[in-house]
Design a protein around this motif. Structure first.
Motif, PDB file in Angstrom:
ATOM      1  N   ASP A 346       0.836  -1.205   0.000  1.00 34.85           N
ATOM      2  CA  ASP A 346       0.000   0.000   0.000  1.00 34.85           C
ATOM      3  C   ASP A 346       0.868   1.251   0.000  1.00 34.85           C
ATOM      4  N   THR A 351      -1.228  -2.409  -5.763  1.00 35.00           N
ATOM      5  CA  THR A 351      -2.595  -2.787  -5.394  1.00 35.00           C
ATOM      6  C   THR A 351      -2.732  -4.244  -4.990  1.00 35.00           C
ATOM      7  N   THR A 425      -2.908   6.654  -8.272  1.00 35.37           N
ATOM      8  CA  THR A 425      -1.968   5.982  -7.375  1.00 35.37           C
ATOM      9  C   THR A 425      -1.380   6.967  -6.375  1.00 35.37           C
ATOM     10  N   ARG A 428      -3.881   7.661  -3.642  1.00 33.87           N
ATOM     11  CA  ARG A 428      -3.963   6.561  -2.673  1.00 33.87           C
ATOM     12  C   ARG A 428      -2.778   6.586  -1.723  1.00 33.87           C
ATOM     13  N   THR A 432      -2.131   7.026   2.525  1.00 30.35           N
ATOM     14  CA  THR A 432      -1.520   5.877   3.199  1.00 30.35           C
ATOM     15  C   THR A 432      -0.272   6.281   3.967  1.00 30.35           C
TER      16      THR A 432
END
Length: 495
Positions: A346, A351, A425, A428, A432
């Motif tokens: 992550d 993914t 990406t 995300r 994270t």
């Protein structure tokens, strides 16, 4: 007989108290009301935890709330108690322990589920041993901030409703002032609770406790063929594996992973000497009292297993044989590294886990360790580099050509993903890899100002930690490299 506090002489918060732990019986605790503190004052509050409990945010700032959560005013419907447990400390059997400075007020049937409310630093209990039952301002601020920071990072944890302070003197390495943290969790039951009853041969109480935990928190264990108690051990192992994997992925070190500090629910509890890594060092020891490095960062996964093994030994009287316990523990050995690799993927923007990802991660971590790269800043810059230049990441390394080789492998792996989209990406990864974590020096600055009666820095830091993935204007200093003096901060078990 221990009875709920008399409503005629106490404050009614309008909360639905249901003191289930107290219903286990007095073998599990001693009745103990909090000991008042003089001239209390507010240090910090968490409106989000007030919402969790169903408390009015405005009321939380009131004088009545201040007295109630300092332990100066009884709360109607509560049943204050200190629970007894035992445990292993730094790998050695420590015998009977217990809530030496924490008093469980009771359990609130909150809308999101039952929550126990506990005052830490509320005075002497029968389990205080040589202690004074108090907490000091610095450690209380650290626990308050870290509880809420970990929650915002998505890591299972106890929560903290508020911190109150008092000028009452408390002796540690020097004379400090007292404070009380109001902390909240579905349960504060620890591995050490089971060890206590098992060690003393109190098998009826051991079974009663295990049944209570299963029925309250792990009802699916009743549906598993074989022993429900072995199923409990396996379920606790799985939760613990997931929690420690999350710790590792954000560079968090718990400095006192004793069995009495391990939650049966897989929550992070007892924030004493902890640290978020600055420069990455796999062998980093965050607890100045941990002279042997038992709880160093890279040892945390194995220590968690050691503690689970101790829990398994405690549960043996409820199982058919030792093999049941060993079989229940065995999945941890695969679950822990698998959970950590998913977390690292992550962080890398990947993914799914594929062959070669473990080597990609391991080679990066070795390089980061060799060049003492700042853990949080590296991951944040890498997140931005997905859809932008990578020079700011490269500049963190001394061995830049080695990093270039790794970065090429990483980009190739990213772009091999079906439907890879750089912007998505990056988004995300930015959700994270946090921008702000509770570094020791940030906590120290807030603590030093709080000691002077200025709580503005604590509030500013709290706000940033509650939004760790955001880059908030005016808070760039909270996401910057630590100053040189940060490496000299020593946090010990007395902190």
């Amino acid at each position: 007989m221990n009875r709920p506090v008399d409503m005629a002489a106490s404050l009614d918060l309008g909360l639905p108290w249901n003191n289930r732990f107290a219903q286990l019986g007095e073998a599990f605790y001693s009745h103990r009301p909090p000991t008042p503190l003089p001239s209390p004052h507010w240090v910090g509050t968490s409106p989000a935890v007030a919402d969790l409990l169903g408390l009015d945010r405005a009321w939380l700032a009131s004088p009545a709330a201040l007295d109630a959560f300092t332990g100066n005013l009884p709360i109607a419907g509560t049943q204050p108690l200190a629970s007894v447990y035992s445990g292993h400390q730094f790998g050695h059997w420590a015998g009977q322990l217990g809530d030496g400075r924490a008093i469980l007020l009771g359990e609130v049937d909150a809308g999101s589920g039952p929550q126990e409310v506990q005052l830490k630093g509320a005075g002497l209990t029968p389990y205080s041993r040589m202690g004074d039952g108090r907490a000091v301002l610095r450690s209380s601020i650290r626990e308050f901030l870290c509880s809420e920071a970990m929650h915002a990072l998505g890591i299972p944890t106890s929560r903290a409703l508020c911190v109150t302070g008092s000028p009452a003197p408390v002796r540690r390495e020097e004379i400090e002032t007292a404070a009380v943290v109001t902390r909240v969790a579905p349960s504060f039951i620890r591995f050490g609770h089971f060890e206590h009853f098992s060690h003393h041969g109190l098998h009826d109480e051991l079974r009663q406790l295990a049944d209570y935990v299963i029925d309250r928190f792990y009802p699916a264990c009743r549906e598993v063929p074989g022993s429900a108690y072995a199923a409990l051990l396996e379920a606790v192992s799985a939760r613990t594996a997931g929690m420690v994997a999350q710790w590792q992925a954000v560079g968090f070190c718990h400095g006192v992973m004793n069995t009495d500090n391990m939650s049966i629910l897989g929550l992070t509890i007892d924030y004493g000497p902890f640290q978020f890594l600055d420069a990455f060092n796999p062998g980093h020891i965050c607890n100045h009292s941990d002279t042997g490095g038992r709880y160093a960062y890279n040892r945390q996964p194995n220590i968690a297993y050691w503690n689970l093994f101790a829990l398994g030994q405690a549960l043996l009287p409820l199982m058919d044989d030792q093999q049941q316990a060993l079989d229940a523990l065995e999945p941890y050995k695969a679950l822990m590294p698998a959970a950590l690799q998913r977390r690292m993927n992550d962080k890398l923007g990947l993914t799914r886990v594929e062959d070669g990802d473990a080597d990609l991660t391991e080679s990066l971590m070795k390089l980061m360790a060799a060049d003492a790269v700042d853990f949080t800043i590296f991951w944040r810059r890498l997140s931005h580099a997905v859809a932008g230049p990578i020079e700011s990441v490269r500049d963190l390394f001394l061995q830049r050509e080695v990093f270039d080789t790794w970065a090429t492998r990483w980009r190739d792996r990213l772009q091999s993903q079906p439907g890879f989209d750089a912007a998505a990406t990056q988004a995300r990864m930015l959700q994270t890899n946090p921008n702000v974590v509770l570094r020791n020096h940030l906590g120290e600055i807030a603590i030093q100002r709080a000691k002077q009666g200025d709580f503005s820095e604590l509030a500013r830091l709290q706000n940033a930690l509650e939004h760790p993935f955001e880059e908030l204007p005016g808070q760039e200093d909270l996401a910057a490299f630590p100053p040189d003096w940060a490496s000299q901060i020593e946090i010990s078990c007395s902190s």
